[in-house]
Design a protein around this motif. Structure first.
Motif, PDB file in Angstrom:
ATOM      1  N   LEU B  52       0.836  -1.210   0.000  1.00  0.00           N
ATOM      2  CA  LEU B  52       0.000   0.000   0.000  1.00  0.00           C
ATOM      3  C   LEU B  52       0.866   1.254   0.000  1.00  0.00           C
ATOM      4  CD1 LEU B  52      -2.931  -0.905   2.443  1.00  0.00           C
ATOM      5  CD2 LEU B  52      -2.828  -1.106  -0.042  1.00  0.00           C
ATOM      6  N   ASP B  53       2.024   1.170   0.634  1.00  0.00           N
ATOM      7  CA  ASP B  53       2.932   2.321   0.655  1.00  0.00           C
ATOM      8  C   ASP B  53       3.447   2.644  -0.745  1.00  0.00           C
ATOM      9  OD1 ASP B  53       2.964   3.327   3.149  1.00  0.00           O
ATOM     10  OD2 ASP B  53       5.083   2.925   3.541  1.00  0.00           O
ATOM     11  N   ILE B  54       3.758   1.609  -1.524  1.00  0.00           N
ATOM     12  CA  ILE B  54       4.222   1.860  -2.898  1.00  0.00           C
ATOM     13  C   ILE B  54       3.101   2.531  -3.693  1.00  0.00           C
ATOM     14  CG2 ILE B  54       5.051   0.816  -5.059  1.00  0.00           C
ATOM     15  CD1 ILE B  54       6.250  -1.433  -3.489  1.00  0.00           C
ATOM     16  N   LEU B  55       1.876   1.993  -3.536  1.00  0.00           N
ATOM     17  CA  LEU B  55       0.755   2.573  -4.286  1.00  0.00           C
ATOM     18  C   LEU B  55       0.486   4.019  -3.846  1.00  0.00           C
ATOM     19  CD1 LEU B  55      -1.617  -0.558  -4.321  1.00  0.00           C
ATOM     20  CD2 LEU B  55       0.022   0.162  -6.067  1.00  0.00           C
ATOM     21  N   SER B  56       0.647   4.288  -2.545  1.00  0.00           N
ATOM     22  CA  SER B  56       0.469   5.662  -2.051  1.00  0.00           C
ATOM     23  C   SER B  56       1.552   6.588  -2.590  1.00  0.00           C
ATOM     24  CB  SER B  56       0.544   5.708  -0.524  1.00  0.00           C
ATOM     25  OG  SER B  56      -0.452   4.937   0.031  1.00  0.00           O
ATOM     26  N   SER B  57       2.753   6.037  -2.760  1.00  0.00           N
ATOM     27  CA  SER B  57       3.857   6.882  -3.243  1.00  0.00           C
ATOM     28  C   SER B  57       3.625   7.308  -4.698  1.00  0.00           C
ATOM     29  CB  SER B  57       5.205   6.160  -3.095  1.00  0.00           C
ATOM     30  OG  SER B  57       5.299   5.126  -4.043  1.00  0.00           O
ATOM     31  N   HIS B  58       2.702   6.617  -5.385  1.00  0.00           N
ATOM     32  CA  HIS B  58       2.310   7.039  -6.740  1.00  0.00           C
ATOM     33  C   HIS B  58       1.130   8.008  -6.675  1.00  0.00           C
ATOM     34  CE1 HIS B  58       4.022   2.888  -8.192  1.00  0.00           C
ATOM     35  NE2 HIS B  58       4.967   3.749  -7.851  1.00  0.00           N
ATOM     36  N   LEU B  59       0.921   8.572  -5.495  1.00  0.00           N
ATOM     37  CA  LEU B  59      -0.137   9.556  -5.238  1.00  0.00           C
ATOM     38  C   LEU B  59      -1.541   9.034  -5.503  1.00  0.00           C
ATOM     39  CD1 LEU B  59       1.778  12.676  -6.517  1.00  0.00           C
ATOM     40  CD2 LEU B  59       1.174  12.167  -4.162  1.00  0.00           C
ATOM     41  N   ASN B  60      -1.720   7.739  -5.230  1.00  0.00           N
ATOM     42  CA  ASN B  60      -3.058   7.167  -5.266  1.00  0.00           C
ATOM     43  C   ASN B  60      -3.688   7.309  -3.877  1.00  0.00           C
ATOM     44  OD1 ASN B  60      -3.027   5.923  -8.015  1.00  0.00           O
ATOM     45  ND2 ASN B  60      -1.323   4.770  -7.128  1.00  0.00           N
ATOM     46  N   ASN B  61      -5.014   7.392  -3.838  1.00  0.00           N
ATOM     47  CA  ASN B  61      -5.725   7.387  -2.551  1.00  0.00           C
ATOM     48  C   ASN B  61      -6.121   5.959  -2.213  1.00  0.00           C
ATOM     49  OD1 ASN B  61      -5.865  10.089  -1.748  1.00  0.00           O
ATOM     50  ND2 ASN B  61      -7.439  10.467  -3.313  1.00  0.00           N
ATOM     51  N   ILE B  62      -5.666   5.495  -1.064  1.00  0.00           N
ATOM     52  CA  ILE B  62      -6.043   4.144  -0.643  1.00  0.00           C
ATOM     53  C   ILE B  62      -7.382   4.237   0.086  1.00  0.00           C
ATOM     54  CG2 ILE B  62      -5.375   2.139   0.765  1.00  0.00           C
ATOM     55  CD1 ILE B  62      -3.447   2.732  -1.605  1.00  0.00           C
ATOM     56  N   LYS B  63      -8.391   3.588  -0.441  1.00  0.00           N
ATOM     57  CA  LYS B  63      -9.729   3.640   0.170  1.00  0.00           C
ATOM     58  C   LYS B  63     -10.087   2.253   0.703  1.00  0.00           C
ATOM     59  CE  LYS B  63     -11.017   7.798  -1.544  1.00  0.00           C
ATOM     60  NZ  LYS B  63     -11.469   8.925  -0.713  1.00  0.00           N
ATOM     61  N   LEU B  64      -9.999   2.104   2.005  1.00  0.00           N
ATOM     62  CA  LEU B  64     -10.375   0.821   2.621  1.00  0.00           C
ATOM     63  C   LEU B  64     -11.883   0.857   2.853  1.00  0.00           C
ATOM     64  CD1 LEU B  64      -7.361   0.530   5.103  1.00  0.00           C
ATOM     65  CD2 LEU B  64      -7.694  -0.809   3.029  1.00  0.00           C
ATOM     66  N   ASP B  65     -12.639   0.580   1.798  1.00  0.00           N
ATOM     67  CA  ASP B  65     -14.091   0.797   1.816  1.00  0.00           C
ATOM     68  C   ASP B  65     -14.809  -0.127   2.790  1.00  0.00           C
ATOM     69  OD1 ASP B  65     -13.813   2.732  -0.082  1.00  0.00           O
ATOM     70  OD2 ASP B  65     -14.129   1.362  -1.766  1.00  0.00           O
TER      71      ASP B  65
END
Lengths: 115, 285
Positions: B52-65
């Motif tokens: 999730l950290d890698i995906l966040s570093s690509h400026l994505n919003n992590i939504k744990l719906d």
């Protein structure tokens, strides 16, 4: 021969002696003493945790520049836990072999490629 | 929506996390929606947090719906969800081993973590102090390996105590270069990921230049065999497992962007086997 006492906890500044960089600090002190023809007692009093990564740099790399005889006659250890003694013995035996046969790593790579 | 379900400590579960990463790894400035259902082994927060950290570093919003309530509770207890804006709740049963995200230079924080979460715990009554200490020592060897070799910005650790099954699972993840790249770069070779992992776990094998080593993973394997535990390594597309039953390897579909080391320890081990091998300090050098 004059004997210098090195407190591992004091050099590292912690009872957890785990990081390779901290081992390097201990190595540099032992190296300096041996270069001046002094004997060294390495005191592990109060050490709570040791890793082989720490011991490789602290002690193992001495075998690169000093003979086994020289190290045996100049270096003593005290207050190592039984588990720490097992790790240090393993580190020392590995270092002796490593510096005697610098091509061993390449050989082991070839062996795994041949499996 | 990415559905994460039935995450255990199995090859199939690691594959699910890798597949999740492969689907999302090229996204940028997007919302990544996730639902977690069924089962999620808490120690796997280590690997999941790294991804999730890698995906966040690509400026994505992590939504744990959606997270099923029982899983959500555990992930709040072990601090994982604190990193995703949810409240921490107390762990009254003391079965969680906190999720921790550390810089490789944060060794001192790791020291207090090991004392508080492992050595100082009195919920492990059947484990002798010596075995507990040995367990902590092996965890350190893995942590230090990640510090030295991974070239990762962060190291992620998490564990879980399973009292009914008498085991602890403890996972250390980095998002660094992995075994394959490390070994091949050092020796200018072309080993597969599983060959590189197998090579690195053999006694005395090291990628370090001018300093001997390669003992940590070998010692760990010896301890795991005696303790009847298990070690799993996931790195790149390679899977390696070691237990008293021997070695197993496998290849994943897709790559994990770093390395996961999962350790399983038996807590009903009260042996004192290390003392049998006592060494005289005069015989060391």
């Amino acid at each position: 021969m004059e004997k210098i006492n090195i407190s591992v906890v004091n050099v590292v500044g912690d009872i957890f002696c785990t990081e390779a960089a901290d081992g390097q600090k201990v190595f540099e002190l032992i190296d300096k003493a041996l270069k001046e023809n002094k004997a060294v007692n390495l005191s592990f009093v109060n050490v709570k945790m040791l890793t082989t990564a720490f011991l490789n740099t602290a002690v193992g790399q001495l075998y690169k520049d000093y003979s086994e005889e020289r190290i045996k006659s100049s270096l003593t250890v005290e207050q190592l836990t039984p588990s720490g003694s097992v790790s240090l013995k393993r580190v020392v035996d590995t270092a002796k072999l490593y510096y005697k046969n610098p091509g061993a790593m390449e050989q082991s790579i070839n062996e795994i490629l041949g499996e | 929506m990415n559905q994460i379900s039935n995450i255990n400590n199995t090859f199939e579960s690691y594959q699910k996390l890798i597949s999740f990463y492969q689907i999302n790894k090229d996204k940028q400035f997007e919302d990544i929606h996730i639902s977690i259902t069924s089962w999620f082994a808490a120690n796997m927060c280590s690997a999941f947090g790294g991804l999730l950290d890698i995906l966040s570093s690509h400026l994505n919003n992590i939504k744990l719906d959606y997270i099923s309530p029982s899983i959500e509770k555990i992930l709040q207890k072990n601090d994982f969800l604190s990193y995703f804006d949810r409240e921490k709740i107390a762990d009254n049963y003391h079965t969680t081993i906190r999720y921790l995200k550390l810089k490789p230079t944060d060794g001192k924080y790791f020291n207090s973590y090991v004392i508080n979460e492992l050595l100082g715990r009195n919920e492990l009554p059947r484990m002798s102090d010596l075995v507990k200490e040995k367990m902590a020592e092996t965890i350190y060897e893995i942590f230090v390996n990640a510090q030295i070799h991974s070239e990762s910005n962060f190291i992620y650790t998490c564990g879980q105590f399973y009292p009914n099954e008498n085991k602890i699972e403890f996972t250390i993840t980095d998002i660094g270069i992995g075994f394959k790249n490390k070994v091949n770069r050092r020796f200018n070779t072309n080993l597969s990921s599983t060959q590189a992992i197998k090579w690195a776990t053999q006694d005395k094998n090291t990628t370090k230049i001018d300093i001997s080593g390669g003992i940590g993973l070998a010692l760990l394997k010896e301890f795991i065999a005696k303790n009847h535990g298990k070690m799993q390594i996931v790195s790149d597309d390679g899977y390696y497992e070691f237990s008293a039953n021997g070695e197993q390897t496998g290849l994943f579909n897709g790559q994990f962007p770093g390395t996961i080391v999962n350790l399983q320890f038996r807590t009903d081990d009260n042996s004192s086997y290390i003392l049998k091998k006592e060494i005289n300090n005069n015989d060391i050098f």
